[in-house]
Design an enzyme around this catalytic site. Structure first.
Site, short mmCIF file in Angstrom:
data_model
loop_
_atom_site.label_atom_id
_atom_site.label_comp_id
_atom_site.label_asym_id
_atom_site.label_seq_id
_atom_site.Cartn_x
_atom_site.Cartn_y
_atom_site.Cartn_z
N PRO A 1 -69.61 80.81 0.51
CA PRO A 1 -69.58 81.96 -0.35
C PRO A 1 -68.08 82.81 -0.33
O PRO A 1 -67.36 82.56 0.85
CB PRO A 1 -70.42 83.05 0.65
CG PRO A 1 -70.52 82.47 1.82
CD PRO A 1 -70.24 81.00 1.79
N VAL A 2 -67.70 83.38 -1.43
CA VAL A 2 -66.56 83.92 -1.62
C VAL A 2 -66.27 85.04 -1.04
O VAL A 2 -67.42 86.00 -0.95
CB VAL A 2 -66.22 83.97 -3.00
CG1 VAL A 2 -64.95 84.57 -3.49
CG2 VAL A 2 -65.99 82.45 -3.68
N GLY A 3 -65.24 85.59 -0.64
CA GLY A 3 -64.97 86.99 0.12
C GLY A 3 -65.68 87.34 1.15
O GLY A 3 -65.83 88.60 1.50
N GLY B 1 -62.71 81.61 4.44
CA GLY B 1 -61.54 81.12 4.15
C GLY B 1 -62.06 80.03 2.72
O GLY B 1 -61.36 78.99 2.61
N SER B 2 -62.75 80.76 1.87
CA SER B 2 -62.87 79.86 0.61
C SER B 2 -61.79 79.78 -0.13
O SER B 2 -61.68 78.65 -1.07
CB SER B 2 -63.99 80.59 -0.21
OG SER B 2 -63.73 81.74 -0.76
N SER B 3 -60.92 80.66 -0.25
CA SER B 3 -59.78 80.47 -1.15
C SER B 3 -58.97 79.36 -0.51
O SER B 3 -58.37 78.40 -1.44
CB SER B 3 -58.93 81.63 -1.35
OG SER B 3 -58.40 82.21 -0.09
N ALA B 4 -58.51 79.37 0.64
CA ALA B 4 -57.84 78.14 1.39
C ALA B 4 -58.39 76.89 1.27
O ALA B 4 -57.76 75.93 0.88
CB ALA B 4 -57.60 78.59 2.86
N ALA B 5 -59.93 77.04 1.28
CA ALA B 5 -60.50 75.65 1.22
C ALA B 5 -60.65 75.10 -0.46
O ALA B 5 -60.32 74.07 -0.65
CB ALA B 5 -62.00 75.80 1.55
N ASP C 1 -55.90 81.05 8.13
CA ASP C 1 -57.13 80.53 7.42
C ASP C 1 -56.62 79.12 7.02
O ASP C 1 -57.58 78.09 7.01
CB ASP C 1 -57.30 81.43 6.32
CG ASP C 1 -57.93 82.79 6.71
OD1 ASP C 1 -57.79 83.07 7.81
OD2 ASP C 1 -58.17 83.60 5.80
#
Ligand code: MEV
Length: 322
Positions: free
Chosen positions: A95-97, A101-105, A146
């Site tokens: 899930p985002v936010g 660490g979704s953005s790094a992933a 992250d």
């Protein structure tokens, strides 16, 4: 060059030490089994990207995703290829936010996919610096934890100027992650702490020093496999994060519920101000009970897993959804 390649990345959890790590203090992060995949496929013309949030040309992505453009550009340059001729499809369980660490992933999976597509090897250092390019747009000036936690496959102790070292636990831990259903804002939380520190430096530095002690003890408890001690340190860390003003009532509530249901300890994880909590359970049965109880008490999604002492990857896992 292949016709298609898939890059994969897992999410991360900050076990202890978020926020103080921005001030060059240590923190501990662990891999989380939720994953994100980037499929790189041959296509004619300019690069397109498709995900849950955006589908279209890579050049027209919303401003907050511009880091991905820079990171893809640089990856193509380093692979000595013109910036064209592929589509990138993102498929994610993270899930985002929510501080996972979704953005790094995303950046990690995309870079891994591009390198695989061009049959080029990449070192962890190269991967880290490409992901850093993307992340500096997403978070302003992140500590780097992250990204490091996402590119590494084991629990790490991390300090900005020292880098990361692996922590090998002698026995499994049982982890529960519960989502409040609200988006956390790492950038906002980091600037809130900065503001507090400029207004009340002595008090905030004292709280940060107490968190640092928690991190040092948590390291020992991981190395000795002392989950009871680790659990109590998580709860203490949560109290200190409350003092820093980065918790919110939905996080406090889930922490209380987890402890009431028998967790060894619990805390918010990541930037806070929304997002997720992490709790430690004494065994997988208890992790399941805590997960069900969290769902009955306001969590929108709960994941639980046991770690494998060798490489920290999941031996049992489960998910509860509405
Ligand atoms: C976010 O996962 C962790 C923070 O410490 C920010 C950072 O270290 O970049 C809040």
């Amino acid at each position: 060059m292949r016709q298609e390649a898939i890059g994969e990345a897992h999410s991360k959890l900050i076990l202890v030490g978020e926020h103080i790590v921005v001030y060059n203090k240590p923190a501990i992060a662990i891999p989380c089994p939720l994953t994100l995949r980037a499929r790189i496929k041959e296509r004619n013309g300019e690069i397109t990207i498709s995900s849950q949030f955006y589908t279209g040309s890579i050049y027209d992505m919303p401003d907050r995703a511009k880091g991905i453009l820079e990171c893809v550009k640089r990856s193509f340059e380093l692979c000595n290829k013109p910036m064209e001729g592929v589509q990138i499809e993102i498929q994610s369980d993270i899930p985002v936010g929510r501080g996972l660490g979704s953005s790094a992933a995303s950046a990690t999976a995309i870079v891994r996919g591009i390198y695989k597509y061009f049959n080029k090897d990449i070192t962890t250092e190269e991967l880290f610096s490409l992901v850093e390019l993307a992340e500096s747009y997403a978070h302003g000036r992140p500590s780097g934890i992250d990204m490091m936690a996402v590119v590494r496959e084991e629990p790490i102790m991390y300090q900005r100027t020292e880098g990361a070292s692996s922590l090998i636990a002698p026995k499994p831990f049982h982890v529960v992650v519960a989502d409040t259903g609200t988006i956390g804002d790492t950038k906002k939380a980091v600037s809130h702490v900065k503001k507090m520190r400029s207004q009340r430096p002595w008090e905030i530095d004292h709280t940060m020093a107490q968190i640092e002690e928690i991190v040092i003890k948590a390291k020992e408890s991981i190395l000795t496999g002392d989950s009871e001690l680790l659990g109590s340190l998580l709860t203490r860390n949560h109290e200190k994060l409350r003092e820093l003003g980065v918790s919110v009532s939905s996080l406090d509530r889930l922490v209380e519920v987890a402890i009431r249901l028998g967790a060894l300890g619990a805390k918010l994880t990541g930037g806070g101000m929304g997002g997720c909590i992490i709790a430690l359970a004494k065994d997988i049965e208890s992790a399941k009970t805590i997960s069900t109880g969290l769902m009955e008490n306001g969590a929108t999604k709960v994941w639980y897993f046991s770690t494998n002492s060798k490489n920290w990857f999941t031996v049992h896992s489960g998910i509860c959804v509405d």
